[in-house]
Design a protein around this motif. Structure first.
Motif, PDB file in Angstrom:
ATOM      1  N   ALA A 188       0.809  -1.219   0.000  1.00 37.36           N
ATOM      2  CA  ALA A 188       0.000   0.000   0.000  1.00 37.36           C
ATOM      3  C   ALA A 188       0.842   1.269   0.000  1.00 37.36           C
ATOM      4  CB  ALA A 188      -0.954   0.005   1.191  1.00 37.36           C
ATOM      5  N   HIS A 189       2.165   1.164   0.135  1.00 35.32           N
ATOM      6  CA  HIS A 189       3.007   2.327  -0.129  1.00 35.32           C
ATOM      7  C   HIS A 189       2.811   2.828  -1.560  1.00 35.32           C
ATOM      8  CE1 HIS A 189       5.499   0.938   3.333  1.00 35.32           C
ATOM      9  NE2 HIS A 189       5.932   2.179   3.375  1.00 35.32           N
ATOM     10  N   ILE A 190       2.533   1.913  -2.480  1.00 36.56           N
ATOM     11  CA  ILE A 190       2.570   2.241  -3.903  1.00 36.56           C
ATOM     12  C   ILE A 190       1.211   2.716  -4.411  1.00 36.56           C
ATOM     13  CG2 ILE A 190       3.203   1.382  -6.189  1.00 36.56           C
ATOM     14  CD1 ILE A 190       5.490   1.509  -4.038  1.00 36.56           C
ATOM     15  N   GLU A 191       0.144   2.027  -4.069  1.00 40.31           N
ATOM     16  CA  GLU A 191      -1.199   2.438  -4.514  1.00 40.31           C
ATOM     17  C   GLU A 191      -2.138   2.470  -3.313  1.00 40.31           C
ATOM     18  OE1 GLU A 191      -3.147   1.615  -8.091  1.00 40.31           O
ATOM     19  OE2 GLU A 191      -1.516   0.393  -8.877  1.00 40.31           O
ATOM     20  N   THR A 192      -1.870   3.364  -2.402  1.00 45.71           N
ATOM     21  CA  THR A 192      -2.642   3.416  -1.163  1.00 45.71           C
ATOM     22  C   THR A 192      -4.135   3.549  -1.431  1.00 45.71           C
ATOM     23  OG1 THR A 192      -0.758   4.554  -0.153  1.00 45.71           O
ATOM     24  CG2 THR A 192      -2.811   4.494   1.094  1.00 45.71           C
ATOM     25  N   GLY A 193      -4.511   4.448  -2.326  1.00 46.89           N
ATOM     26  CA  GLY A 193      -5.917   4.688  -2.584  1.00 46.89           C
ATOM     27  C   GLY A 193      -6.638   3.461  -3.101  1.00 46.89           C
ATOM     28  N   ALA A 194      -5.975   2.694  -3.952  1.00 44.19           N
ATOM     29  CA  ALA A 194      -6.599   1.492  -4.500  1.00 44.19           C
ATOM     30  C   ALA A 194      -6.783   0.436  -3.423  1.00 44.19           C
ATOM     31  CB  ALA A 194      -5.756   0.940  -5.647  1.00 44.19           C
ATOM     32  N   PRO A 257       4.156  -2.939 -12.322  1.00 41.46           N
ATOM     33  CA  PRO A 257       3.269  -2.004 -13.039  1.00 41.46           C
ATOM     34  C   PRO A 257       2.874  -0.838 -12.137  1.00 41.46           C
ATOM     35  CG  PRO A 257       1.997  -3.865 -12.241  1.00 41.46           C
ATOM     36  CD  PRO A 257       3.430  -4.129 -11.843  1.00 41.46           C
ATOM     37  N   PHE A 258       3.853   0.011 -11.761  1.00 40.53           N
ATOM     38  CA  PHE A 258       3.532   1.050 -10.783  1.00 40.53           C
ATOM     39  C   PHE A 258       3.100   2.337 -11.480  1.00 40.53           C
ATOM     40  CE2 PHE A 258       8.136   1.363 -11.470  1.00 40.53           C
ATOM     41  CZ  PHE A 258       8.346   2.707 -11.633  1.00 40.53           C
ATOM     42  N   PRO A 259       2.268   3.124 -10.804  1.00 41.00           N
ATOM     43  CA  PRO A 259       1.733   4.354 -11.385  1.00 41.00           C
ATOM     44  C   PRO A 259       2.715   5.503 -11.223  1.00 41.00           C
ATOM     45  CG  PRO A 259       0.832   4.061  -9.219  1.00 41.00           C
ATOM     46  CD  PRO A 259       1.704   2.857  -9.474  1.00 41.00           C
ATOM     47  N   SER A 260       2.322   6.640 -11.770  1.00 47.88           N
ATOM     48  CA  SER A 260       3.117   7.848 -11.594  1.00 47.88           C
ATOM     49  C   SER A 260       3.061   8.290 -10.130  1.00 47.88           C
ATOM     50  CB  SER A 260       2.567   8.973 -12.484  1.00 47.88           C
ATOM     51  OG  SER A 260       2.610   8.589 -13.842  1.00 47.88           O
ATOM     52  N   PRO A 261       4.086   9.063  -9.675  1.00 47.45           N
ATOM     53  CA  PRO A 261       4.065   9.527  -8.289  1.00 47.45           C
ATOM     54  C   PRO A 261       2.906  10.481  -8.054  1.00 47.45           C
ATOM     55  CG  PRO A 261       5.801  10.611  -9.540  1.00 47.45           C
ATOM     56  CD  PRO A 261       5.262   9.516 -10.422  1.00 47.45           C
ATOM     57  N   PRO A 262       2.469  10.585  -6.780  1.00 41.62           N
ATOM     58  CA  PRO A 262       1.345  11.476  -6.484  1.00 41.62           C
ATOM     59  C   PRO A 262       1.699  12.913  -6.776  1.00 41.62           C
ATOM     60  CG  PRO A 262       2.403  10.712  -4.468  1.00 41.62           C
ATOM     61  CD  PRO A 262       3.026   9.933  -5.585  1.00 41.62           C
ATOM     62  N   ALA A 263       0.684  13.723  -7.120  1.00 41.43           N
ATOM     63  CA  ALA A 263       0.920  15.143  -7.428  1.00 41.43           C
ATOM     64  C   ALA A 263       1.286  15.894  -6.176  1.00 41.43           C
ATOM     65  CB  ALA A 263      -0.339  15.723  -8.041  1.00 41.43           C
TER      66      ALA A 263
END
Length: 263
Positions: A188-194, A257-263
């Motif tokens: 959850a460090h990587i896609e906490t919201g998901a 398959p990691f997303p872009s960093p948070p804004a």
């Protein structure tokens, strides 16, 4: 929470503070300090204290829960993450007696960490229920290495008032489908919201996608790949870990398959 390291090898406290805010902004209910993901055995006592103090402050400022490994006080943490005794294999009666003793002396409730592939101590569903009935035990981080008959038996009739938190990232979705109350997840460090969305409203397609992400993040010993991803995103100053861990291979990072960093 991981423990990020600076280029000189010191703990990167500013990066850790920002990561803590990131995961809380992403929807996490709280933080875990000095768990396995934090490499606590590789930290000095002073470093451990600094990490606990920082995450305690962030948790208080954000009105978030903090579960912590190591000695804690009611002022520093909500609950203490307490490992089933490793290596000695005391048997189920010994485990229950040990946890009862720890709970009597603890100033905060315990969240028992059951991870038999690390401790070499299996526990039946009956033993888990005995642990759940102990005064001062609030819940369990359940990381049995999968979903076996004992896990299914426990989830079929969960003890009242006892928080069952999944600790095996790859199988958190089916465990939630069985009725788990949440998770303690390094992924959850990587896609906490998901992951937070999966906790609040289980959805199989999302669960399948996050299982693939977790499998990639755990392709090498935790937290090596997670640190590599966070560094690639520019969120920590280095991907460094401390011995006996070694940095993740570039191939492992490329497979995530990691997303872009948070804004």
């Amino acid at each position: 929470m991981i423990t990020p390291f600076a280029a000189d090898g010191s703990v990167a406290l500013a990066a850790l503070e920002q990561l803590a805010h990131d995961v809380l902004d992403g929807g996490a209910a709280g933080l875990v300090a000095l768990g396995t993901t934090a490499e606590p055995s590789a930290l000095s006592p002073a470093e451990q204290s600094a990490v606990l103090e920082l995450l305690g402050r962030v948790s208080r400022d954000r009105s978030a829960q903090l579960i912590a490994g190591g000695p804690v006080t009611p002022e520093s943490a909500t609950a203490a993450l307490t490992l089933v005794p490793p290596f000695v294999r005391p048997g189920e009666d010994g485990v229950v007696a040990y946890l009862a003793s720890v709970a009597r002396r603890s100033p905060v409730p315990l969240v028992v960490y059951h991870v038999p592939y690390r401790t070499a101590q299996p526990l039946s569903a009956g033993a888990l229920r005995r642990i759940a009935a102990l005064p001062g035990v609030a819940g369990i981080k359940l990381a049995a290495g999968g979903i076996d008959a004992d896990v299914i038996a426990l989830m079929a009739d969960p003890p009242p008032g006892f928080a069952i938190l999944g600790g095996d990232d790859v199988v958190i979705s089916p465990l939630l489908a069985l009725g788990a109350h949440g998770g303690i997840l390094a992924s959850a460090h990587i896609e906490t919201g998901a992951y937070a969305s999966l906790m609040s409203a289980w959805e199989p397609e999302l669960g399948h996608r996050l299982a693939r992400l977790s499998a990639a993040l755990f392709a090498e010993p935790n937290p090596t790949v997670i640190k590599a991803v966070l560094h690639a995103q520019g969120r920590v100053p280095t991907p460094d870990v401390r011995l006996p861990l070694l940095p993740a291979a570039r191939e492992s990072l490329a497979a995530v398959p990691f997303p872009s960093p948070p804004a």
